[in-house]
Design a protein around this motif. Sequence first.
Motif, PDB file in Angstrom:
ATOM      1  N   PHE A 204      44.517  77.244   6.722  1.00 27.48           N
ATOM      2  CA  PHE A 204      43.314  76.591   6.193  1.00 27.48           C
ATOM      3  C   PHE A 204      43.470  75.080   6.196  1.00 27.48           C
ATOM      4  CE2 PHE A 204      42.967  80.751   4.132  1.00 27.48           C
ATOM      5  CZ  PHE A 204      41.611  81.025   4.242  1.00 27.48           C
ATOM      6  N   ASP A 205      42.339  74.409   6.307  1.00 28.71           N
ATOM      7  CA  ASP A 205      42.268  72.979   6.029  1.00 28.71           C
ATOM      8  C   ASP A 205      41.415  72.791   4.777  1.00 28.71           C
ATOM      9  OD1 ASP A 205      42.421  70.010   7.433  1.00 28.71           O
ATOM     10  OD2 ASP A 205      40.579  70.301   6.287  1.00 28.71           O
ATOM     11  N   GLU A 206      42.021  72.225   3.738  1.00 25.05           N
ATOM     12  CA  GLU A 206      41.340  71.867   2.481  1.00 25.05           C
ATOM     13  C   GLU A 206      40.537  73.028   1.883  1.00 25.05           C
ATOM     14  OE1 GLU A 206      39.203  68.182   2.732  1.00 25.05           O
ATOM     15  OE2 GLU A 206      40.850  67.133   3.724  1.00 25.05           O
ATOM     16  N   PRO A 207      41.174  74.151   1.593  1.00 21.84           N
ATOM     17  CA  PRO A 207      40.423  75.293   1.059  1.00 21.84           C
ATOM     18  C   PRO A 207      39.756  75.036  -0.287  1.00 21.84           C
ATOM     19  CG  PRO A 207      42.798  75.658   0.916  1.00 21.84           C
ATOM     20  CD  PRO A 207      42.598  74.464   1.781  1.00 21.84           C
ATOM     21  N   MET A 208      40.325  74.154  -1.121  1.00 17.98           N
ATOM     22  CA  MET A 208      39.692  73.900  -2.415  1.00 17.98           C
ATOM     23  C   MET A 208      38.319  73.261  -2.277  1.00 17.98           C
ATOM     24  SD  MET A 208      41.220  75.090  -5.085  1.00 17.98           S
ATOM     25  CE  MET A 208      40.545  74.149  -6.459  1.00 17.98           C
ATOM     26  N   VAL A 209      38.089  72.562  -1.172  1.00 16.86           N
ATOM     27  CA  VAL A 209      36.776  71.946  -0.952  1.00 16.86           C
ATOM     28  C   VAL A 209      35.684  73.011  -0.927  1.00 16.86           C
ATOM     29  CG1 VAL A 209      35.381  70.716   0.765  1.00 16.86           C
ATOM     30  CG2 VAL A 209      37.671  69.908   0.198  1.00 16.86           C
ATOM     31  N   ILE A 236      38.555  80.787  -4.651  1.00 13.50           N
ATOM     32  CA  ILE A 236      39.914  80.245  -4.732  1.00 13.50           C
ATOM     33  C   ILE A 236      40.952  81.351  -4.540  1.00 13.50           C
ATOM     34  CG2 ILE A 236      41.608  79.164  -6.265  1.00 13.50           C
ATOM     35  CD1 ILE A 236      39.165  77.668  -7.539  1.00 13.50           C
ATOM     36  N   LEU A 237      40.819  82.415  -5.325  1.00 10.20           N
ATOM     37  CA  LEU A 237      41.805  83.496  -5.269  1.00 10.20           C
ATOM     38  C   LEU A 237      41.804  84.178  -3.899  1.00 10.20           C
ATOM     39  CD1 LEU A 237      41.310  85.075  -8.823  1.00 10.20           C
ATOM     40  CD2 LEU A 237      43.094  83.490  -8.088  1.00 10.20           C
ATOM     41  N   ILE A 261      47.091  73.282   5.060  1.00 14.17           N
ATOM     42  CA  ILE A 261      46.730  71.877   4.916  1.00 14.17           C
ATOM     43  C   ILE A 261      45.863  71.715   3.677  1.00 14.17           C
ATOM     44  CG2 ILE A 261      45.468  69.968   5.961  1.00 14.17           C
ATOM     45  CD1 ILE A 261      46.262  71.159   8.707  1.00 14.17           C
ATOM     46  N   LEU A 262      46.326  70.901   2.749  1.00 18.09           N
ATOM     47  CA  LEU A 262      45.637  70.687   1.474  1.00 18.09           C
ATOM     48  C   LEU A 262      45.272  69.215   1.326  1.00 18.09           C
ATOM     49  CD1 LEU A 262      48.120  72.748  -0.727  1.00 18.09           C
ATOM     50  CD2 LEU A 262      45.948  73.562   0.220  1.00 18.09           C
ATOM     51  N   ASN A 263      44.154  68.953   0.686  1.00 11.99           N
ATOM     52  CA  ASN A 263      43.842  67.564   0.342  1.00 11.99           C
ATOM     53  C   ASN A 263      44.397  67.312  -1.061  1.00 11.99           C
ATOM     54  OD1 ASN A 263      41.826  69.317  -0.702  1.00 11.99           O
ATOM     55  ND2 ASN A 263      40.372  67.632  -0.906  1.00 11.99           N
ATOM     56  N   ILE A 264      45.679  66.965  -1.102  1.00 11.06           N
ATOM     57  CA  ILE A 264      46.354  66.737  -2.376  1.00 11.06           C
ATOM     58  C   ILE A 264      45.891  65.389  -2.924  1.00 11.06           C
ATOM     59  CG2 ILE A 264      48.585  66.513  -3.535  1.00 11.06           C
ATOM     60  CD1 ILE A 264      49.764  68.243  -1.264  1.00 11.06           C
ATOM     61  N   LEU A 286      46.573  70.480 -11.940  1.00 15.17           N
ATOM     62  CA  LEU A 286      46.798  71.925 -11.943  1.00 15.17           C
ATOM     63  C   LEU A 286      45.707  72.653 -11.173  1.00 15.17           C
ATOM     64  CD1 LEU A 286      47.929  72.494 -15.647  1.00 15.17           C
ATOM     65  CD2 LEU A 286      49.357  72.744 -13.606  1.00 15.17           C
ATOM     66  N   PHE A 287      44.476  72.214 -11.377  1.00  9.32           N
ATOM     67  CA  PHE A 287      43.342  72.903 -10.746  1.00  9.32           C
ATOM     68  C   PHE A 287      43.252  72.581  -9.261  1.00  9.32           C
ATOM     69  CE2 PHE A 287      38.787  72.939  -9.516  1.00  9.32           C
ATOM     70  CZ  PHE A 287      38.535  74.287  -9.684  1.00  9.32           C
ATOM     71  N   HIS A 288      43.165  71.304  -8.940  1.00 12.21           N
ATOM     72  CA  HIS A 288      42.878  70.944  -7.554  1.00 12.21           C
ATOM     73  C   HIS A 288      44.096  71.074  -6.644  1.00 12.21           C
ATOM     74  CE1 HIS A 288      40.990  68.940  -4.162  1.00 12.21           C
ATOM     75  NE2 HIS A 288      42.151  68.329  -3.998  1.00 12.21           N
ATOM     76  N   ASN A 289      45.269  70.720  -7.139  1.00 13.14           N
ATOM     77  CA  ASN A 289      46.453  70.650  -6.278  1.00 13.14           C
ATOM     78  C   ASN A 289      47.386  71.849  -6.408  1.00 13.14           C
ATOM     79  OD1 ASN A 289      45.665  68.047  -5.376  1.00 13.14           O
ATOM     80  ND2 ASN A 289      46.635  67.110  -7.164  1.00 13.14           N
ATOM     81  N   ARG A 290      47.777  72.133  -7.631  1.00 15.20           N
ATOM     82  CA  ARG A 290      48.915  73.046  -7.801  1.00 15.20           C
ATOM     83  C   ARG A 290      48.548  74.517  -7.735  1.00 15.20           C
ATOM     84  NH1 ARG A 290      53.637  70.119  -9.186  1.00 15.20           N
ATOM     85  NH2 ARG A 290      53.138  67.998  -9.862  1.00 15.20           N
ATOM     86  N   ILE A 291      47.285  74.861  -7.859  1.00 20.09           N
ATOM     87  CA  ILE A 291      46.936  76.281  -7.829  1.00 20.09           C
ATOM     88  C   ILE A 291      47.317  76.894  -6.475  1.00 20.09           C
ATOM     89  CG2 ILE A 291      44.519  75.945  -7.113  1.00 20.09           C
ATOM     90  CD1 ILE A 291      43.880  78.234  -9.136  1.00 20.09           C
TER      91      ILE A 291
END
Length: 483
Positions: A204-209, A236-237, A261-264, A286-291
């Motif tokens: 994935f690229d930037e899945p939290m987005v 998310i899960l 790939i994460l947008n940390i 915790l929410f955006h990065n570490r999950i």
Amino acid sequence: MDFYWGVVQSAFQFEMGDPYRRNIDSRSDWWAWVRDPYNVKNELVSGDLPEEGINNYDLYEIDHRLAKDLGLNAYQLTIEWSRIFPCPTFNVDVSVEQDGYGFIKKVKIKREHLQQLDELANKREVRHYLDVLKNLKKLGFTTFVTLNHQTNPIWLHDPIEVRMNIEKAKAKGWVDERAIIEFAKFVAYIAWKFDEYVDYWATFDEPMVTAELGYLAPYVGWPPGILNPTAAKKVILNQIIAHARAYDSIKKFSNKPVGIILNIIPAYPLDPNNPKDQKAAENYDLFHNRIFLEAVNRGKLDIEISGEYVKVTHLRRNDWIGNNYYTREVVRYVEPKYEELPLITFVGVEGYGYSGNPNSLSPDNNPTSDFGWEVFPKGLYDSTVEAYEYSKNVFITENGIADSKDILRPRYIVDHIREVKNLIENGIRVGGYFHWALTDNYEWAMGFKIRFGLYEVDLITKERIPRRKSVETYRKVVEEGIE
């Protein structure tokens, strides 16, 4: 130590633009989203259309040569799911095993399933991506291939349908766990077909987005454009699980490294002396990065999005981390916003990070880009240190600035790569730096208004026109390094 200097592109943002409309991909969710009349009328999207774009599909050899002439040795691109499988793959029936939480633990894909998928695949598109990758290898590039860069096939995610009624929607995207199974099939097929020409895989690229903008910020123009914390949690899960199952699927047919790939984004408290603002920054992290970082690198899953973890060892599947860094966040505390997402006790402060005014100054007197994003190089250092806590194989997989007049970009490149140098000198191994982007592109809901390219693109002639200061700056840094 080998160091990769590169550029990045995604499929949807770069490929289309053939004047004869021969290479359109009309089977993705974003294709439907950007032309939806409601979205255009309400200015959720620009009204620009990707088929007016830069035509990398036809002109990839030119772009590869431009990258080579910069002295680069690596290239990152996406293989578009909806191009390879424009029609559903549901009927390729694989067996699935679940764990005690009900999460998908195994997706059992055999060679007979790959043969069935091969019958469904668009062979013309398979040949196209093989040609692209072969050309990169012929030029001596190390190839990084991403398998999901925000877009999904319309048969898996119909954003208009979801916006209208998520419960009745048939194609719910990452809200539906069957997306995990279909993604595992897709990546297995791609690894089987393309492994010879790929050096690094990214799931994935930037899945939290997808969760944050699609399901928690309906005003930003990201599909499906609804406010639904329960759906955001599922997205998310499901994407965390999908990464792990994709990792397993790729490894059946490839021995190449598989990462994510994460947008940390480093978060800083508005008032460093205020315990509540400190807590806001901690919870943002915790929410955006570490999950994702905890789940895929340590097998620790925050099921309730509360900061509490359970051990789910079959999620610990990761060989490398890509860090996409553009700017920071400055946050202040707010009372918990959503019962379903207890960690969200933060809000970004206007003027900083992603919340600035275009072409101005932040409250800390840092310049802002055409996008309004604050220039803050130190955040690249801090975010990469965080990634390094979880993996010793870290790359800067995106970094760049929207700057159509090429005023800020040369200094931006130098200052951010200087942070990479500082990281390495302080014992943080960074394997490479990839600039976003070689050329201008279609910037999602913003269309062609936002220009990230080292090369400007004339959208009529498709000519690549160098932004000379930035081109020469990046070339010089690659050749000589930074003092």
